[in-house]
Design an enzyme around this catalytic site. Structure first.
Site, PDB file in Angstrom:
ATOM      1  N   PRO A   1     -47.501 -37.116   8.697  1.00  0.00           N
ATOM      2  CA  PRO A   1     -48.241 -36.073   9.425  1.00  0.00           C
ATOM      3  C   PRO A   1     -48.508 -36.496  10.860  1.00  0.00           C
ATOM      4  CG  PRO A   1     -49.207 -36.439   7.254  1.00  0.00           C
ATOM      5  CD  PRO A   1     -48.172 -37.506   7.460  1.00  0.00           C
ATOM      6  N   GLU A   2     -48.318 -35.557  11.783  1.00  0.00           N
ATOM      7  CA  GLU A   2     -48.561 -35.840  13.185  1.00  0.00           C
ATOM      8  C   GLU A   2     -49.904 -35.234  13.593  1.00  0.00           C
ATOM      9  OE1 GLU A   2     -45.130 -34.941  15.583  1.00  0.00           O
ATOM     10  OE2 GLU A   2     -43.746 -35.766  14.109  1.00  0.00           O
TER      11      GLU A   2
END
Length: 289
Positions: free
Chosen positions: A2-3
């Site tokens: 996840p960014e």
């Protein structure tokens, strides 16, 4: 992994049931994730009030009464799920993957917040809030890509004489904290900049930002804002705490489009993929210079 937009989306989903609430009971169902849990982790959380829920780069930060902060990282596959208790039952369906439910927070708000992580690359730590800027995880982080600190002048100072490829420089967490692969690819395409050009070429001899660098910064802001509005990107594991998926992947203009036609009007070239620093880069060799 996840960014920033995915992590911020998770923070926004958790805040209404965690901020201002007390952890009535914490369940810790294994000894470790990526790292061992802090000593007496369960007991140190029980009865603690969460004053605020923040984010720094890709880390979630739960400020606890008493001056400690719980640092949470989602790793590759971590996610949170909220189940709200109503009349002794929960109105959200239980996870079908309950074997990977590793930590459960029972909140005084009536919510049960469950951390699920099949690959167990995430982690939870406790730290002294006053010393957080000096913590090894945060001491060398750069500016956030969501605020005014990310400016063309700032990047000119960071990029001057830098020989590294532009994409690598943008992914350098000591320069910009939390900016990840998907959103760098998108920003470079929308800015018309090649991921392989040297970062230093965006700075004038006098050390000022070039026109290209002036163009890039607002595009980064716009891409992140658009991704936040869409709830992030769901490619494999990401889901919001409500269970809803992110939708930014439906707006990709370049990422994961290898072999497809460039979307810019009049181009007609084919999107290519190269590997930079062990990560896939998608770009148009005609539109990006």
């Amino acid at each position: 992994m996840p960014e920033l937009p995915e992590v911020e989306t998770v923070r926004r989903g958790l805040a209404p049931v965690m901020e201002g609430a007390t952890i009535s009971r914490a369940e810790v169902r294994r000894k470790d994730l990526r790292f061992p849990f802090p000593e007496n982790f369960r007991d140190r959380l029980t009865g603690r009030r969460i004053e605020s829920l923040g984010r720094r780069a890709k880390y979630l930060l739960a400020d606890l009464d008493g001056g400690e902060v719980m640092i949470m990282h989602l790793g590759m596959s971590g996610s949170f799920r909220i189940e709200q208790q109503v009349a002794g039952d929960f109105h959200h369906a239980r996870s079908r993957d309950a074997a990977h439910d590793h930590v459960v927070f029972h909140m005084s708000s009536g919510a049960m917040v469950t951390y699920n992580d099949p690959r167990r690359f995430g982690f939870m730590l406790l730290a002294d809030r006053a010393k957080l800027p000096e913590h090894p995880l945060f001491a060398h982080l750069g500016v956030e890509p969501t605020g005014n600190s990310l400016s063309a002048d700032y990047l000119a100072g960071q990029f001057k004489d830098k020989q590294a490829p532009l994409k690598a420089a943008l992914l350098d967490q000591s320069i910009i904290a939390g900016l990840g692969n998907i959103y760098v690819c998108e920003a470079l395409f929308r800015s018309g900049l090649s991921p392989t050009r040297k970062a230093g070429t965006l700075v004038t001899k006098a050390g000022a930002p070039s026109v290209r660098l002036e163009r890039l910064v607002p595009v980064i802001h716009d891409v992140i804002a658009e991704a936040l509005e869409a709830g992030g990107s769901t490619l494999r594991d990401h889901a919001q705490p409500s269970g809803e998926l992110g939708y930014f992947q439906h707006r990709f203009q370049i990422y994961d489009r290898e072999g497809e036609a460039c979307l810019k009007p009049g181009c007609g070239n084919i999107v290519r993929r190269i590997v930079q620093s062990n990560r896939s880069t998608f770009y148009c060799p005609t539109c990006q210079r």
